[in-house]
Design an enzyme around this catalytic site. Structure first.
Site, mmCIF file in Angstrom:
data_model
loop_
_atom_site.group_PDB
_atom_site.id
_atom_site.type_symbol
_atom_site.label_atom_id
_atom_site.label_comp_id
_atom_site.label_asym_id
_atom_site.label_seq_id
_atom_site.Cartn_x
_atom_site.Cartn_y
_atom_site.Cartn_z
ATOM 1 N N HIS A 113 33.066 48.457 34.678
ATOM 2 C CA HIS A 113 32.115 47.755 35.627
ATOM 3 C C HIS A 113 31.508 46.664 34.830
ATOM 4 O O HIS A 113 31.265 46.625 33.546
ATOM 5 C CB HIS A 113 31.173 48.913 36.145
ATOM 6 C CG HIS A 113 30.411 48.294 37.249
ATOM 7 N ND1 HIS A 113 29.301 47.563 37.103
ATOM 8 C CD2 HIS A 113 30.747 48.357 38.465
ATOM 9 C CE1 HIS A 113 28.882 46.949 38.490
ATOM 10 N NE2 HIS A 113 29.755 47.590 39.251
ATOM 11 N N GLU A 171 34.136 53.506 42.767
ATOM 12 C CA GLU A 171 35.358 53.659 43.377
ATOM 13 C C GLU A 171 36.277 55.032 43.423
ATOM 14 O O GLU A 171 36.942 55.433 44.307
ATOM 15 C CB GLU A 171 36.450 52.629 43.284
ATOM 16 C CG GLU A 171 35.750 51.142 43.489
ATOM 17 C CD GLU A 171 35.427 50.938 44.901
ATOM 18 O OE1 GLU A 171 34.960 51.945 45.526
ATOM 19 O OE2 GLU A 171 35.531 49.515 45.121
HETATM 20 N N1 ACO Z 1 41.180 50.082 32.675
HETATM 21 C C1 ACO Z 1 41.757 49.612 31.655
HETATM 22 N N2 ACO Z 1 41.286 48.724 30.859
HETATM 23 C C2 ACO Z 1 40.124 48.146 31.215
HETATM 24 C C3 ACO Z 1 39.582 48.606 32.428
HETATM 25 C C4 ACO Z 1 40.227 49.427 33.093
HETATM 26 N N3 ACO Z 1 39.698 49.988 34.297
HETATM 27 N N4 ACO Z 1 38.373 47.835 32.654
HETATM 28 C C5 ACO Z 1 38.183 46.677 31.499
HETATM 29 N N5 ACO Z 1 39.372 47.034 31.035
HETATM 30 C C6 ACO Z 1 39.611 46.330 29.486
HETATM 31 C C7 ACO Z 1 40.239 45.039 29.825
HETATM 32 O O1 ACO Z 1 41.565 44.982 29.880
HETATM 33 C C8 ACO Z 1 39.549 44.148 28.696
HETATM 34 O O2 ACO Z 1 40.316 44.652 27.536
HETATM 35 P P1 ACO Z 1 40.611 43.243 26.511
HETATM 36 O O3 ACO Z 1 39.142 42.793 26.219
HETATM 37 O O4 ACO Z 1 41.554 43.887 25.773
HETATM 38 O O5 ACO Z 1 41.164 41.975 27.380
HETATM 39 C C9 ACO Z 1 38.075 44.881 28.454
HETATM 40 O O6 ACO Z 1 38.293 46.179 29.014
HETATM 41 C C10 ACO Z 1 37.152 44.074 29.181
HETATM 42 O O7 ACO Z 1 37.358 43.918 30.602
HETATM 43 P P2 ACO Z 1 36.961 42.777 31.492
HETATM 44 O O8 ACO Z 1 37.876 42.250 32.350
HETATM 45 O O9 ACO Z 1 36.127 41.549 30.530
HETATM 46 O O10 ACO Z 1 35.767 43.329 32.211
HETATM 47 P P3 ACO Z 1 34.958 42.940 33.508
HETATM 48 O O11 ACO Z 1 33.438 43.124 33.301
HETATM 49 O O12 ACO Z 1 35.516 41.705 33.720
HETATM 50 O O13 ACO Z 1 35.552 43.880 34.503
HETATM 51 C C11 ACO Z 1 36.128 45.100 36.293
HETATM 52 C C12 ACO Z 1 35.143 44.751 35.394
HETATM 53 C C13 ACO Z 1 36.705 44.139 37.096
HETATM 54 C C14 ACO Z 1 35.593 46.055 37.338
HETATM 55 C C15 ACO Z 1 37.106 46.037 35.402
HETATM 56 O O14 ACO Z 1 36.695 47.160 34.716
HETATM 57 C C16 ACO Z 1 38.337 46.486 36.142
HETATM 58 O O15 ACO Z 1 39.201 45.769 36.268
HETATM 59 N N6 ACO Z 1 38.222 47.791 36.710
HETATM 60 C C17 ACO Z 1 39.435 48.244 37.487
HETATM 61 C C18 ACO Z 1 39.114 47.970 38.959
HETATM 62 C C19 ACO Z 1 38.023 48.708 39.528
HETATM 63 O O16 ACO Z 1 37.771 49.911 39.487
HETATM 64 N N7 ACO Z 1 37.347 47.851 40.277
HETATM 65 C C20 ACO Z 1 36.188 48.487 41.406
HETATM 66 C C21 ACO Z 1 34.845 47.722 40.472
HETATM 67 S S1 ACO Z 1 33.568 48.542 41.338
HETATM 68 C C22 ACO Z 1 33.163 47.576 42.379
HETATM 69 O O17 ACO Z 1 33.629 46.664 42.680
HETATM 70 C C23 ACO Z 1 32.394 48.253 43.783
#
Ligand code: ACO
Length: 373
Positions: free
Chosen positions: A250, A308
């Protein structure tokens, strides 16, 4: 500069507070775990639109006012028919029908908000039936908001436990600070555009898998894993391919999303003892394995369960198919979008950030490729 606007405070709000470090969500003064499992959706809607819970007579009156706006314009039904003929996704159909809610009325922010909150369940229910070759069912004013949504989908009066579970879900997701879709809505009304336009834009923002589109894939993952023993190899392979685990991570929470706990408890109540208990147990195992492997891969970045993952489980338990997960999220979140629009119109300024230009400079039009050749 803050790419993605991390940590930027762009608006003041009385609607909800997301404390990402403590894992706390406050909705207009009430903790989500106190409010969501017991309040009716109508009470929460009144709370967000009026900054306080209603007295008994106010609650009854507000429920009637909302129920009186359930009918959607005939043209909206025609739009939905056209969308069904093309097998559009329910989120696309919602995005096409939402703007039609303004048809034949004078623009009025509160009226627009009430119309959208009341009309979304009718749009989604009507579309679902048309998509499956069924006649839409007439709206009913005698059902509560959550029960009415289930009735619009199935044409049958829902059992009390399913209705309560859905109501808990809708209350849990009704608002969540300045998330992407709410921000989109506030940006749109900040130009003094209308609430229905803002809500239409918000539907588009919610659709993406990084926001509201995650619960379907999260449940698919649990089903594909199938047995507890398969969880670890499946998740390892997914992470090895550089893919993200849907339902985890998140932007704001650095600990477990408090909404996941509310929905996990509601799921447990709903699944208690029946055949689907096995799905619930498997999901808990998948969650534990995912958290262990995410910690192993990313020890410096706390990635925890988000709303989610348990949305998927709860909505599945209620009997909703995965295609309806994101539209059902919209049925709940349209309340937050509406309340934010009213707040923005009342107190806000035009939202207009800046960008850092990283393109070339000082190019000469006369030396463009077609001339040089
Ligand atoms: N699975 C694996 N790796 C992850 C995940 C995940 N769910 N989430 C983040 N990471 C990793 C990224 O790959 C990144 O790695 P890197 O630094 O090696 O590139 C690191 O963690 C940081 O990720 P960011 O994209 O900077 O985190 P951000 O804050 O932008 O992302 C997000 C938040 C979009 C929700 C992300 O965690 C994600 O894509 N989750 C999966 C989709 C999801 O569950 N969405 C629902 C969110 S809740 C809502 O909106 C109601």
């Amino acid at each position: 500069m803050s790419e993605g606007l991390d940590h930027i405070v762009a608006a003041s709000t009385r609607l909800s507070e997301v404390d990402g470090e403590a894992g706390r969500l406050t909705i207009a003064g009430y903790s989500v775990d106190d409010l969501a499992p017991t309040a009716t959706f109508e009470e929460v809607a009144y709370l967000l639109l009026n900054s306080r819970l209603p007295e008994v007579d106010e609650r009854v009156r507000f429920g009637r006012e909302l129920a009186a706006r359930r009918e959607i314009p005939r043209v909206a039904i025609e739009v939905l028919r056209g969308a069904a003929a093309e097998h559009a996704s329910p989120m696309d159909a919602l995005r096409m029908a939402a703007p039609v809610l303004s048809l034949g009325r004078r623009e009025d922010p509160l009226e627009d908000a009430m119309t959208a909150i009341a009309g979304f369940p009718t749009i989604v229910g009507t579309y679902w039936r048309l998509l499956h070759g069924e006649r839409p069912v007439a709206v009913r004013a005698d059902l509560g908001h959550a029960a009415h949504y289930l009735h619009q989908l199935s044409g049958a009066e829902p059992a009390a436990d399913r209705t309560r579970a859905l109501e808990t879900y809708l209350n849990t997701v009704c608002d969540h600070g300045l998330n992407a879709s709410t921000f989109a809505a506030r940006v749109i009304v900040s130009t003094r555009s209308d609430v229905i336009s803002a809500i239409t834009g918000a539907v588009g923002a919610l659709k993406g898998p990084l926001h509201g589109g995650a619960p379907g894939p999260a449940l698919d993952m649990v089903f594909e894993i199938g047995t507890p023993e398969s969880a670890e190899p499946y998740i390892r392979a997914l992470l090895d391919r550089g893919e993200r685990l849907m339902g985890f991570g998140h932007r704001v929470y650095r600990v477990r999303d408090p909404r996941a706990d509310v929905l996990a408890a509601a799921s447990e109540r709903l699944h208690g003892g029946d055949a689907d208990r096995s799905v619930y147990e498997l999901a808990r195992h998948v969650e534990a394995t995912a958290l262990r492997l995410l910690r192993e891969r990313k020890p410096d970045r706390r990635l925890d369960t988000n709303v989610e993952f348990y949305t998927a489980l709860l909505l599945h338990g209620i009997g909703l198919p995965t295609e309806l997960f994101t539209p059902t999220f919209a049925v709940g979140r349209v309340l937050g979008w509406s309340a934010h629009c009213l707040e923005q119109l009342r107190d806000g300024r035009l939202i207009r950030p800046q960008s850092a230009y990283v393109g070339p400079r000082d190019l000469s039009y006369d030396s463009r490729p077609s001339v040089a050749a």
